[in-house]
Design an enzyme around this catalytic site. Structure first.
Site, PDB file in Angstrom:
ATOM      1  CB  SER A  49      -1.209  -0.449   1.090  1.00 40.55           C
ATOM      2  OG  SER A  49      -0.174  -0.213   2.435  1.00 40.55           O
ATOM      3  CG  ASP A  84      -3.368  -3.188  -2.080  1.00 37.09           C
ATOM      4  OD1 ASP A  84      -4.225  -2.897  -3.130  1.00 37.09           O
ATOM      5  OD2 ASP A  84      -3.366  -3.552  -0.943  1.00 37.09           O
ATOM      6  N   GLY A 178     -10.724  -4.985   5.987  1.00 40.64           N
ATOM      7  CA  GLY A 178     -10.282  -5.063   7.700  1.00 40.64           C
ATOM      8  C   GLY A 178     -11.768  -6.521   7.637  1.00 40.64           C
ATOM      9  CB  THR A 210      -9.591 -10.362   6.540  1.00 38.43           C
ATOM     10  OG1 THR A 210      -7.359 -10.151   6.405  1.00 38.43           O
ATOM     11  CG2 THR A 210      -9.550 -10.479   8.198  1.00 38.43           C
ATOM     12  CB  THR A 232      -7.255  -7.516   8.250  1.00 37.95           C
ATOM     13  OG1 THR A 232      -7.482  -6.260   7.344  1.00 37.95           O
ATOM     14  CG2 THR A 232      -7.352  -6.679   9.179  1.00 37.95           C
TER      15      THR A 232
HETATM   16  P1  13P Z   1      -8.142  -6.643   4.488  1.00 35.04           P
HETATM   17  O1  13P Z   1      -7.463  -6.154   5.329  1.00 35.04           O
HETATM   18  O2  13P Z   1      -9.464  -6.990   4.620  1.00 35.04           O
HETATM   19  O3  13P Z   1      -7.617  -8.075   4.651  1.00 35.04           O
HETATM   20  O4  13P Z   1      -7.836  -6.491   2.596  1.00 35.04           O
HETATM   21  C1  13P Z   1      -6.910  -6.647   2.028  1.00 35.04           C
HETATM   22  C2  13P Z   1      -6.973  -6.035   0.246  1.00 35.04           C
HETATM   23  O5  13P Z   1      -7.954  -5.807   0.183  1.00 35.04           O
HETATM   24  C3  13P Z   1      -5.955  -5.224   0.481  1.00 35.04           C
HETATM   25  O6  13P Z   1      -6.056  -4.300  -0.881  1.00 35.04           O
END
Ligand code: 13P
Length: 287
Positions: A49, A84, A178, A210, A232
């Site tokens: 990210s 990302d 999340g 997640t 997450t």
């Molecule tokens: P989570 O944190 O819900 O696993 O999502 C990750 C995500 O989509 C990264 O782009």
């Protein structure tokens, strides 16, 4: 060597499985994910990210670290280093820094502007031999300050973005970043089916991996999802294992405070999470 993510995702779409995109935060994260991908003979995508890129002191540091780790660890499975939820500027920086894949997240922009910027970045990414992901219909929840409402994508808009030559597409289908709230309605498979109808063989991306139940993950894969993002869950696993180590007083025994010991249970926990996801997504032995 890093590879673009197009080939591995085209293969996944044709073979009815998904490749895991796991977000990285530091050396331990990267090492754990690479080790498990190699152990299971699976292709893998390392997601960064903009916040994590900044945390690791910049995209050049990340690209240099990942390339060196792939070499020093003797990793032979395909590995893509992917930005990302990139901004327009972030995408350009990652192209220069030596990433092998980018995501341009123009989902918060009016569709015409999303189209215009995506088109420009598609040309730029392809010139550099990189793959590019675009997004339609924002992903809900919050990730590193990027907040989305969790709207479902409009399949006609997906078609417009797909026609620009993007290599894979994230379409919102009620998924959020999340943990999912107790009253979450689940993934919207009607929208997913319509998006796939409009976009054909284009690999689709499911963000917010997640906490999505295994049966929903499997159904999403049958409807064209070929890349699943998980962030997450690795963070929770790492934090939980680290807390247990400290609560058990292990950092106070002998040299238990040595970061190589202190961070080991967390790194092992990330490995277990990644192993579980790769098995569920069906990408083991597909390298
Ligand atoms: P989570 O944190 O819900 O696993 O999502 C990750 C995500 O989509 C990264 O782009």
């Amino acid at each position: 060597m890093l590879v673009a993510a197009k080939e591995m995702l085209d293969k996944a779409k044709a073979g009815h499985y998904a490749v895991g995109h796991f977000n990285i935060n530091n050396l331990e994260w990267t090492k754990s994910i690479l080790a498990v991908a190699q152990e299971l003979n699976s292709p893998v995508i390392l997601g960064v990210s903009e916040g994590a890129g900044k945390y690791m002191t910049g995209y050049k540091t990340v690209a240099a670290m990942v390339k060196a780790m792939v070499e020093e660890m003797g990793i032979t499975v395909p590995v893509a280093l992917h930005l990302d939820h990139g901004s327009y500027e972030g995408c350009k920086k990652c192209i220069e820094a030596g990433f092998s894949s980018i995501m341009f997240d123009g989902s918060h922009l009016p569709i015409e502007e999303n189209i215009e910027k995506t088109k420009e970045l598609v040309a730029l990414a392809h010139e550099h031999g990189m793959s590019i992901e675009a997004e339609v219909g924002s992903i809900g929840g919050e990730e590193d300050g990027v907040i989305g409402e969790g709207e479902c994508a409009d399949p006609n808009e997906c078609k417009k973005i797909a026609d620009l030559g993007v290599d894979f597409l994230a379409a919102g289908i009620g998924n959020i970043h999340g943990k999912y709230p107790a009253n979450w309605k689940g993934l919207n498979f009607d929208v997913l089916a319509k998006v796939q109808e409009k976009t054909g063989t284009l690999p689709l991306v499911l963000h917010g991996g997640t906490g999505i139940p295994a049966d929903m993950i499997k159904k999403a894969i049958t409807l064209g999802v070929s890349k699943i993002n998980v962030n997450t869950e690795c963070q929770l696993a790492f934090a939980d294992a680290t807390r247990k180590y400290i609560e058990a007083g292990k950092d106070l025994e002998g040299k238990g405070f040595d970061p190589r010991k202190l961070l080991a249970p967390g790194a092992e926990a990330i490995k277990n999470t990644v192993r579980e996801k790769i098995e569920l997504f069906g990408s083991a032995n597909k390298a």
